[in-house]
Design a protein around this motif. Structure first.
Motif, PDB file in Angstrom:
ATOM      1  N   ALA A  98     -22.652  11.332  27.947  1.00  0.00           N
ATOM      2  CA  ALA A  98     -23.483  12.531  27.811  1.00  0.00           C
ATOM      3  C   ALA A  98     -23.629  12.949  26.356  1.00  0.00           C
ATOM      4  O   ALA A  98     -24.567  13.674  26.015  1.00  0.00           O
ATOM      5  CB  ALA A  98     -22.894  13.684  28.616  1.00  0.00           C
ATOM      6  N   VAL A  99     -22.721  12.498  25.500  1.00  0.00           N
ATOM      7  CA  VAL A  99     -22.759  12.901  24.095  1.00  0.00           C
ATOM      8  C   VAL A  99     -23.250  11.724  23.251  1.00  0.00           C
ATOM      9  O   VAL A  99     -24.441  11.579  23.025  1.00  0.00           O
ATOM     10  CB  VAL A  99     -21.376  13.421  23.641  1.00  0.00           C
ATOM     11  N   LEU A 100     -22.353  10.842  22.793  1.00  0.00           N
ATOM     12  CA  LEU A 100     -22.784   9.727  21.937  1.00  0.00           C
ATOM     13  C   LEU A 100     -22.528   8.357  22.534  1.00  0.00           C
ATOM     14  O   LEU A 100     -23.130   7.370  22.099  1.00  0.00           O
ATOM     15  CB  LEU A 100     -22.094   9.818  20.571  1.00  0.00           C
ATOM     16  N   GLY A 101     -21.634   8.253  23.505  1.00  0.00           N
ATOM     17  CA  GLY A 101     -21.353   6.955  24.090  1.00  0.00           C
ATOM     18  C   GLY A 101     -20.590   6.047  23.133  1.00  0.00           C
ATOM     19  O   GLY A 101     -20.099   6.471  22.091  1.00  0.00           O
ATOM     20  N   GLU A 102     -20.489   4.778  23.484  1.00  0.00           N
ATOM     21  CA  GLU A 102     -19.699   3.827  22.701  1.00  0.00           C
ATOM     22  C   GLU A 102     -20.385   3.503  21.379  1.00  0.00           C
ATOM     23  O   GLU A 102     -21.597   3.661  21.218  1.00  0.00           O
ATOM     24  CB  GLU A 102     -19.487   2.542  23.500  1.00  0.00           C
ATOM     25  N   SER A 103     -19.571   3.023  20.427  1.00  0.00           N
ATOM     26  CA  SER A 103     -20.120   2.594  19.137  1.00  0.00           C
ATOM     27  C   SER A 103     -21.014   1.368  19.328  1.00  0.00           C
ATOM     28  O   SER A 103     -20.861   0.612  20.282  1.00  0.00           O
ATOM     29  CB  SER A 103     -18.984   2.246  18.168  1.00  0.00           C
ATOM     30  N   MET A 138     -23.816   1.835  12.483  1.00  0.00           N
ATOM     31  CA  MET A 138     -23.513   0.802  13.473  1.00  0.00           C
ATOM     32  C   MET A 138     -24.699   0.568  14.402  1.00  0.00           C
ATOM     33  O   MET A 138     -24.980  -0.575  14.785  1.00  0.00           O
ATOM     34  CB  MET A 138     -22.283   1.211  14.280  1.00  0.00           C
ATOM     35  N   ASN A 139     -25.386   1.641  14.770  1.00  0.00           N
ATOM     36  CA  ASN A 139     -26.578   1.479  15.602  1.00  0.00           C
ATOM     37  C   ASN A 139     -27.618   0.617  14.893  1.00  0.00           C
ATOM     38  O   ASN A 139     -28.197  -0.302  15.491  1.00  0.00           O
ATOM     39  CB  ASN A 139     -27.178   2.842  15.931  1.00  0.00           C
ATOM     40  N   ASN A 140     -27.859   0.900  13.623  1.00  0.00           N
ATOM     41  CA  ASN A 140     -28.849   0.116  12.876  1.00  0.00           C
ATOM     42  C   ASN A 140     -28.391  -1.323  12.708  1.00  0.00           C
ATOM     43  O   ASN A 140     -29.205  -2.254  12.776  1.00  0.00           O
ATOM     44  CB  ASN A 140     -29.093   0.757  11.510  1.00  0.00           C
ATOM     45  N   LEU A 141     -27.084  -1.522  12.492  1.00  0.00           N
ATOM     46  CA  LEU A 141     -26.554  -2.873  12.324  1.00  0.00           C
ATOM     47  C   LEU A 141     -26.766  -3.696  13.588  1.00  0.00           C
ATOM     48  O   LEU A 141     -27.259  -4.824  13.538  1.00  0.00           O
ATOM     49  CB  LEU A 141     -25.066  -2.798  11.980  1.00  0.00           C
ATOM     50  N   PHE A 142     -26.423  -3.120  14.734  1.00  0.00           N
ATOM     51  CA  PHE A 142     -26.551  -3.845  15.996  1.00  0.00           C
ATOM     52  C   PHE A 142     -27.992  -3.887  16.498  1.00  0.00           C
ATOM     53  O   PHE A 142     -28.286  -4.597  17.459  1.00  0.00           O
ATOM     54  CB  PHE A 142     -25.641  -3.215  17.054  1.00  0.00           C
ATOM     55  N   SER A 143     -28.878  -3.135  15.853  1.00  0.00           N
ATOM     56  CA  SER A 143     -30.307  -3.199  16.174  1.00  0.00           C
ATOM     57  C   SER A 143     -31.049  -4.111  15.206  1.00  0.00           C
ATOM     58  O   SER A 143     -32.284  -4.180  15.239  1.00  0.00           O
ATOM     59  CB  SER A 143     -30.917  -1.788  16.125  1.00  0.00           C
ATOM     60  N   ASN A 144     -30.281  -4.780  14.333  1.00  0.00           N
ATOM     61  CA  ASN A 144     -30.833  -5.705  13.330  1.00  0.00           C
ATOM     62  C   ASN A 144     -31.702  -5.009  12.292  1.00  0.00           C
ATOM     63  O   ASN A 144     -32.514  -5.659  11.631  1.00  0.00           O
ATOM     64  CB  ASN A 144     -31.630  -6.831  14.008  1.00  0.00           C
ATOM     65  N   ASN A 145     -31.509  -3.694  12.120  1.00  0.00           N
ATOM     66  CA  ASN A 145     -32.201  -2.971  11.047  1.00  0.00           C
ATOM     67  C   ASN A 145     -31.300  -2.944   9.811  1.00  0.00           C
ATOM     68  O   ASN A 145     -30.813  -1.898   9.385  1.00  0.00           O
ATOM     69  CB  ASN A 145     -32.544  -1.544  11.494  1.00  0.00           C
ATOM     70  N   PHE A 146     -31.085  -4.115   9.242  1.00  0.00           N
ATOM     71  CA  PHE A 146     -30.079  -4.258   8.198  1.00  0.00           C
ATOM     72  C   PHE A 146     -30.417  -3.460   6.944  1.00  0.00           C
ATOM     73  O   PHE A 146     -29.538  -2.936   6.277  1.00  0.00           O
ATOM     74  CB  PHE A 146     -29.883  -5.736   7.845  1.00  0.00           C
ATOM     75  N   ASP A 147     -31.702  -3.357   6.622  1.00  0.00           N
ATOM     76  CA  ASP A 147     -32.083  -2.639   5.403  1.00  0.00           C
ATOM     77  C   ASP A 147     -31.894  -1.125   5.538  1.00  0.00           C
ATOM     78  O   ASP A 147     -31.924  -0.404   4.533  1.00  0.00           O
ATOM     79  CB  ASP A 147     -33.538  -2.949   5.039  1.00  0.00           C
ATOM     80  N   LYS A 148     -31.674  -0.638   6.762  1.00  0.00           N
ATOM     81  CA  LYS A 148     -31.472   0.801   6.981  1.00  0.00           C
ATOM     82  C   LYS A 148     -30.022   1.134   7.332  1.00  0.00           C
ATOM     83  O   LYS A 148     -29.729   2.229   7.811  1.00  0.00           O
ATOM     84  CB  LYS A 148     -32.393   1.288   8.105  1.00  0.00           C
ATOM     85  N   THR A 149     -29.131   0.204   7.073  1.00  0.00           N
ATOM     86  CA  THR A 149     -27.740   0.373   7.486  1.00  0.00           C
ATOM     87  C   THR A 149     -26.862   0.974   6.393  1.00  0.00           C
ATOM     88  O   THR A 149     -26.151   1.958   6.610  1.00  0.00           O
ATOM     89  CB  THR A 149     -27.155  -0.985   7.923  1.00  0.00           C
ATOM     90  N   GLN A 150     -26.927   0.399   5.189  1.00  0.00           N
ATOM     91  CA  GLN A 150     -25.959   0.754   4.149  1.00  0.00           C
ATOM     92  C   GLN A 150     -25.981   2.215   3.724  1.00  0.00           C
ATOM     93  O   GLN A 150     -24.914   2.794   3.471  1.00  0.00           O
ATOM     94  CB  GLN A 150     -26.154  -0.145   2.924  1.00  0.00           C
ATOM     95  N   PRO A 151     -27.143   2.878   3.636  1.00  0.00           N
ATOM     96  CA  PRO A 151     -27.107   4.299   3.237  1.00  0.00           C
ATOM     97  C   PRO A 151     -26.236   5.166   4.148  1.00  0.00           C
ATOM     98  O   PRO A 151     -25.591   6.102   3.677  1.00  0.00           O
ATOM     99  CB  PRO A 151     -28.586   4.717   3.317  1.00  0.00           C
ATOM    100  N   TYR A 152     -26.204   4.846   5.442  1.00  0.00           N
ATOM    101  CA  TYR A 152     -25.375   5.622   6.364  1.00  0.00           C
ATOM    102  C   TYR A 152     -23.894   5.308   6.166  1.00  0.00           C
ATOM    103  O   TYR A 152     -23.049   6.211   6.198  1.00  0.00           O
ATOM    104  CB  TYR A 152     -25.805   5.359   7.803  1.00  0.00           C
ATOM    105  N   PHE A 153     -23.558   4.031   5.969  1.00  0.00           N
ATOM    106  CA  PHE A 153     -22.169   3.684   5.703  1.00  0.00           C
ATOM    107  C   PHE A 153     -21.690   4.313   4.397  1.00  0.00           C
ATOM    108  O   PHE A 153     -20.552   4.785   4.305  1.00  0.00           O
ATOM    109  CB  PHE A 153     -21.997   2.166   5.653  1.00  0.00           C
TER     110      PHE A 153
END
Length: 465
Positions: A98-103, A138-153
């Motif tokens: 109901a909130v965020l679910g698994e990573s 992690m969502n972007n990483l597992f969605s193959n949106n690699f160019d949108k991943t690092q700013p969040y990390f």
């Protein structure tokens, strides 16, 4: 007119009283495992602002128990807006569907919207924001949106650029108490004896993990051991900060060679589980980590220096290059340990409202997220003593006992659930598991149909089909 206003006031007061009574009545029904009547009373209690919050959260636990949690899709649009302080509740229910679910990749649109809202919420607790950035990455990483991943990390705010030394011996977790030399010798030419009696030095990896956590398994190929990591954090001025630690293993933290944090229990925690208020000096500050781990494939740690709201400091940088630093002469006993914000919040709630059982469930979930299993078991034991037949509490206790690897008590608790609520989802799932493991497929098909008739179809029933 006076009579008319008095009548209106009485009607409103009576309605509010009935709604508050509805919440108490709901828990009376839950304590007797009367789910349908409890659900109706919780719906009534949600209509009153005074009981909305507790009733809504209790309903999440009820729907989770009954396998209906996928029906709760309005947490971010309903509860978030109505609660004055939703953040401890969000932390406790973080991994609930109901909130965020698994990573990983978020399957539900409302989960991703909630993550994005938390990231931009300036009132949110910094631990929540850091965790939300990690989830988005992690969502972007597992969605193959690699160019949108690092700013969040990067927005997680953990210290980067570490040196490592090890691995050292950790038989029966004894390495926590031993001194292998890295504390006294930060210089790059220092030599230590590893677990294999080999000469080892401080090493700087050619590349570093960038997802917000620092694993040591890429430097050392031992699944059991003790490792050290050091960093020379540059601060533009003397400043008081919060040092926050997450870890997979036991942990010791020194700042300028003064012991700040020491936790001998090997846990797999979330970020900011251990916090201490400390001082950084102008210039270089040596931060030394000792991490111990046993039969672990991915030992790691996370260090965040933050302000009092737990938002990462922007004026410090980490460096793996040795730099002269001023040692601190102090007493570890005088260090100010900061209680985890969600743990403190629900402990205070229980102290003020000891009869409100939802807070016991929430505090247990906070402890479970921080891998404080003993504490989770203790708080649930207190709640179960107050409501010995309540299967919501008992099911949460089963979860704790599974984490504790206490099979004997777990089976006893499951047997109590079978007696108190023989048609529960948990009981059906246990029946199906046993029947299919014993290849009793005809009996399994009958039980599977009963489960579907009661609780509907989901991934589990599809798998059994």
């Amino acid at each position: 007119m006076r009579f008319f206003l008095s009548a209106i006031f009485c009607v409103v007061t009576l309605a509010s009283y009935c709604q508050q009574t509805a919440y108490k009545g709901a828990w009376q029904e839950l304590n007797s495992n009367k789910w349908a009547s409890a659900a109706k009373l919780l719906t009534d209690a949600e209509a009153d602002p005074l009981t909305f919050q507790d009733a809504y959260i209790t309903n999440i636990y009820l729907k989770t128990y009954n396998g209906k949690i996928d029906n709760v899709t309005d947490f971010g649009t309903s509860y978030y807006d109505k609660s004055q302080n939703p953040y401890p509740y969000i932390f406790a229910l973080w991994y609930n569907t109901a909130v965020l679910g698994e990573s990983g990749k978020k399957d539900k649109d409302y989960q991703l919207k909630l993550v994005d809202r938390l990231i931009t919420d300036k009132k949110a607790h910094g631990t929540i924001v850091g965790s939300a950035n990690y989830q988005r990455g992690m969502n972007n990483l597992f969605s193959n949106n690699f160019d949108k991943t690092q700013p969040y990390f990067d927005a997680v705010g953990n210290i980067k650029n570490w040196q490592y030394a090890g691995p050292f011996e950790n038989i029966s977790e004894s390495g926590f108490y031993k001194n292998y030399g890295p504390l006294e010798h930060p210089e790059p030419e220092a030599i230590f004896k590893s677990v294999n009696n080999a000469d080892v030095k401080w090493i700087t990896p050619a590349a570093e993990n960038k997802d917000g956590w620092n694993p040591v398994c890429y430097q050392f190929n031992k699944s059991t051991g003790v490792a050290y990591a050091q960093n020379f954090v540059q601060s533009p001025s003397d400043q008081q900060v919060y040092c926050n630690i997450g870890v997979s293993g036991s942990i010791k933290v020194w700042i300028n060679d003064e012991l700040m944090i020491a936790e001998s229990k090997e846990r797999v925690t979330d970020m900011d589980t251990y916090t201490v208020k400390c001082n950084l000096k102008k210039g270089a500050n040596r931060v030394l980590i000792q991490i111990g781990y046993t039969a672990t494939s991915y030992p790691n740690f996370n260090v965040r220096f933050t302000d009092e709201n737990f938002w990462p400091l922007q004026n410090i940088t980490g460096s793996s290059t040795f730099a002269a630093y001023s040692k601190t002469a102090g007493d570890y006993k005088s260090i100010v340990r900061i209680a985890h914000f969600a743990e403190a919040f629900f402990a205070d709630k229980i102290a003020k409202q000891p009869e409100n059982l939802v807070n016991y469930l929430l505090l247990a979930d906070v402890y479970l997220r921080n891998k404080k299993i003993i504490e989770a078991r203790d708080i649930l034991t207190t709640a179960i003593n107050m409501a010995p037949d309540n299967c919501l509490l008992k099911t949460k206790m089963v979860e704790v006992l599974i984490r504790e690897d206490n099979r004997t008590l777990m089976l006893e608790e499951i047997e109590k659930i079978k007696q108190a609520d023989p048609n529960s989802l948990l009981v059906y799932d246990l029946k199906l598991k046993e029947l299919f493991e014993n290849q009793k497929f005809e009996d399994g098909a009958i039980e599977l149909k009963k489960r579907i008739d009661l609780y509907g179809e989901d991934q589990a029933t599809d798998a059994y089909k």
